[in-house]
Motif scaffolding. Sequence first.
Motif, PDB file in Angstrom:
ATOM      1  N   GLU A   1       3.995   5.947  -5.462  1.00 14.17           N
ATOM      2  CA  GLU A   1       3.806   6.262  -6.951  1.00 14.17           C
ATOM      3  C   GLU A   1       2.747   7.023  -7.360  1.00 14.17           C
ATOM      4  OE1 GLU A   1       6.216   4.842  -9.287  1.00 14.17           O
ATOM      5  OE2 GLU A   1       7.467   4.641  -7.631  1.00 14.17           O
ATOM      6  N   ASP A   2       1.634   6.883  -6.855  1.00 10.50           N
ATOM      7  CA  ASP A   2       0.616   7.577  -7.152  1.00 10.50           C
ATOM      8  C   ASP A   2       0.864   9.398  -7.079  1.00 10.50           C
ATOM      9  OD1 ASP A   2      -1.013   5.634  -7.778  1.00 10.50           O
ATOM     10  OD2 ASP A   2      -2.037   5.431  -6.089  1.00 10.50           O
ATOM     11  N   GLN A   3       1.764   9.445  -6.058  1.00  4.71           N
ATOM     12  CA  GLN A   3       1.803  10.869  -5.962  1.00  4.71           C
ATOM     13  C   GLN A   3       2.924  11.527  -7.011  1.00  4.71           C
ATOM     14  OE1 GLN A   3       3.569  11.458  -1.977  1.00  4.71           O
ATOM     15  NE2 GLN A   3       2.713   9.801  -1.186  1.00  4.71           N
ATOM     16  N   ARG A   4       3.281  10.789  -7.925  1.00  5.68           N
ATOM     17  CA  ARG A   4       3.837  11.302  -9.267  1.00  5.68           C
ATOM     18  C   ARG A   4       2.701  11.619 -10.334  1.00  5.68           C
ATOM     19  NH1 ARG A   4       9.077   9.096  -9.495  1.00  5.68           N
ATOM     20  NH2 ARG A   4       9.484   7.342  -7.804  1.00  5.68           N
ATOM     21  N   ILE A   5       1.602  11.489 -10.078  1.00  7.51           N
ATOM     22  CA  ILE A   5       0.482  11.646 -11.083  1.00  7.51           C
ATOM     23  C   ILE A   5       0.168  13.003 -11.413  1.00  7.51           C
ATOM     24  CG2 ILE A   5      -1.853  11.103 -11.978  1.00  7.51           C
ATOM     25  CD1 ILE A   5      -1.560   8.507 -10.025  1.00  7.51           C
TER      26      ILE A   5
ATOM     27  N   ALA B   1       0.988  -1.251   0.165  1.00  2.79           N
ATOM     28  CA  ALA B   1      -0.015  -0.309   0.072  1.00  2.79           C
ATOM     29  C   ALA B   1       0.837   1.392  -0.005  1.00  2.79           C
ATOM     30  CB  ALA B   1      -1.162   0.078   1.261  1.00  2.79           C
ATOM     31  N   ARG B   2       1.816   1.405   0.865  1.00  3.47           N
ATOM     32  CA  ARG B   2       2.699   2.283   0.940  1.00  3.47           C
ATOM     33  C   ARG B   2       3.508   2.572  -0.554  1.00  3.47           C
ATOM     34  NH1 ARG B   2       5.528   0.988   6.696  1.00  3.47           N
ATOM     35  NH2 ARG B   2       4.179   2.051   7.747  1.00  3.47           N
ATOM     36  N   ILE B   3       3.946   1.641  -1.229  1.00  2.00           N
ATOM     37  CA  ILE B   3       4.587   1.786  -2.448  1.00  2.00           C
ATOM     38  C   ILE B   3       3.861   2.353  -3.673  1.00  2.00           C
ATOM     39  CG2 ILE B   3       4.625  -0.402  -3.402  1.00  2.00           C
ATOM     40  CD1 ILE B   3       7.815  -0.059  -3.797  1.00  2.00           C
ATOM     41  N   ILE B   4       2.594   1.734  -3.510  1.00  2.00           N
ATOM     42  CA  ILE B   4       1.742   2.212  -4.695  1.00  2.00           C
ATOM     43  C   ILE B   4       1.065   3.721  -4.237  1.00  2.00           C
ATOM     44  CG2 ILE B   4      -0.895   1.800  -5.570  1.00  2.00           C
ATOM     45  CD1 ILE B   4      -0.406  -0.896  -4.988  1.00  2.00           C
TER      46      ILE B   4
ATOM     47  N   GLY C   1       5.477   7.751 -15.474  1.00  2.00           N
ATOM     48  CA  GLY C   1       6.447   6.589 -15.264  1.00  2.00           C
ATOM     49  C   GLY C   1       6.094   5.377 -15.181  1.00  2.00           C
ATOM     50  N   PRO C   2       6.812   4.316 -15.407  1.00  2.00           N
ATOM     51  CA  PRO C   2       6.350   2.876 -15.444  1.00  2.00           C
ATOM     52  C   PRO C   2       5.635   2.655 -14.308  1.00  2.00           C
ATOM     53  CG  PRO C   2       8.757   3.291 -15.641  1.00  2.00           C
ATOM     54  CD  PRO C   2       8.087   4.529 -15.277  1.00  2.00           C
ATOM     55  N   GLU C   3       4.611   1.836 -14.411  1.00  2.27           N
ATOM     56  CA  GLU C   3       3.538   1.059 -13.604  1.00  2.27           C
ATOM     57  C   GLU C   3       4.082   0.321 -12.392  1.00  2.27           C
ATOM     58  OE1 GLU C   3       0.891   2.621 -13.372  1.00  2.27           O
ATOM     59  OE2 GLU C   3       0.067   3.034 -15.359  1.00  2.27           O
TER      60      GLU C   3
ATOM     61  N   LYS D   1      -1.468   4.087 -12.769  1.00  5.59           N
ATOM     62  CA  LYS D   1      -0.941   5.528 -12.845  1.00  5.59           C
ATOM     63  C   LYS D   1      -1.695   5.999 -13.836  1.00  5.59           C
ATOM     64  CE  LYS D   1       3.325   4.998 -11.798  1.00  5.59           C
ATOM     65  NZ  LYS D   1       4.863   5.423 -11.653  1.00  5.59           N
ATOM     66  N   ALA D   2      -1.512   5.200 -14.899  1.00  2.00           N
ATOM     67  CA  ALA D   2      -1.871   6.024 -16.411  1.00  2.00           C
ATOM     68  C   ALA D   2      -3.344   6.279 -16.201  1.00  2.00           C
ATOM     69  CB  ALA D   2      -1.590   4.982 -17.485  1.00  2.00           C
ATOM     70  N   GLY D   3      -4.151   5.303 -15.661  1.00  2.00           N
ATOM     71  CA  GLY D   3      -5.579   5.443 -15.713  1.00  2.00           C
ATOM     72  C   GLY D   3      -5.972   6.465 -14.830  1.00  2.00           C
ATOM     73  N   THR D   4      -5.152   6.819 -13.642  1.00  2.00           N
ATOM     74  CA  THR D   4      -5.526   7.704 -12.806  1.00  2.00           C
ATOM     75  C   THR D   4      -5.284   9.138 -13.499  1.00  2.00           C
ATOM     76  OG1 THR D   4      -5.227   6.582 -10.900  1.00  2.00           O
ATOM     77  CG2 THR D   4      -5.342   9.047 -10.771  1.00  2.00           C
ATOM     78  N   ALA D   5      -4.201   9.412 -14.236  1.00  2.84           N
ATOM     79  CA  ALA D   5      -3.826  10.460 -14.895  1.00  2.84           C
ATOM     80  C   ALA D   5      -4.793  10.801 -15.932  1.00  2.84           C
ATOM     81  CB  ALA D   5      -2.539  10.421 -15.655  1.00  2.84           C
ATOM     82  N   THR D   6      -5.421   9.620 -16.739  1.00  2.32           N
ATOM     83  CA  THR D   6      -6.358   9.680 -17.787  1.00  2.32           C
ATOM     84  C   THR D   6      -7.732  10.571 -17.133  1.00  2.32           C
ATOM     85  OG1 THR D   6      -5.724   8.030 -19.158  1.00  2.32           O
ATOM     86  CG2 THR D   6      -7.842   8.575 -19.499  1.00  2.32           C
TER      87      THR D   6
END
Length: 304
Positions: free
Chosen positions: A36-40, A30-33, A189-191, A200-205
């Motif tokens: 990564e989500d903070q990059r969006i 959960a922490r690592i996801i 960035g890479p998922e 990440k790509a889906g959230t950005a979309t």
Amino acid sequence: MTKPPLDPRLTEQRNPDTAGIDQLSALEIARIINREDQRIAPAVATQLDCIARAIEMAEDTFRAGGRLIYVGAGTSGRLGVLDASEMPPTYGTDPEMFQGVIAGGYDALLKAAEGAEDSREAGGAVMDEKGVGPNDFVFGIAASGSTPYVHGALTRAKQRGAKAGFLLCTEPEQWMLDVYDVVIAPLVGPEVVTGSTRMKAGTATKLVLNMISTGAMIRTGKVFGNLMVDLRATNQKLRDRSERILMETLDLERDDARALLARSGGSVKTAMVMHWTGADREHAAEELARAGGRLGDLVKIAAG
């Protein structure tokens, strides 16, 4: 010496920060996801000029009586259909204004139809079926940037005279920038899990589509201040919201707001103009039309 990636698409590359994620605890995952989500959002922020251009194109499209048609496959297609389907209840739009096209048709919303995305011809055929023309804005969504169905649809849309936009989450190729009217590329960035672009790509979309559709609705007068004044009161929640908007903006009691809404035919915007000007429903609607549907502009005109 570091080997070049086997696939140049950012969405298909391995994320070095999550290489050992299969050995982590639930909390560590959960922490690592989350990290990564903070990059969006920062990635989306780099694309604001292009997003603003897409908003302006959508506004021009709607003022010309055209349609915004999202086209995608898989997660990208589902997100387009989702955004389009939320516009009528939220902003009172005609269902034709926003449309979502997904490779494989509407069955693909519930059950994966992954092979459908490989046909350029099928994407182009849908543009013909929909009678896409110069007043329309077709917006393709493909996280990887390479989905044949989407490019086929955009190519045919351009041939039919429509504007074409494209959203991807990898570096766009030069031909895309040359051919499409607007290209939006938030590089998240890479998922976390390689190639899982629903993350990440889906959230950005979703963030980008929300900005385009909401921005266009604001620009075309569907919002007054930050209130949704063109919603359709199709259920109790929306009727309650309509009445509360009138109560707040016009300083009315609930019964008076309900009566005014009824006289206006259920239109919050028309009700507000009726209250401000004393006009009947028909003349209030005419005043709104002269102001391009924008209540804020009508207030400015009335103020001199």
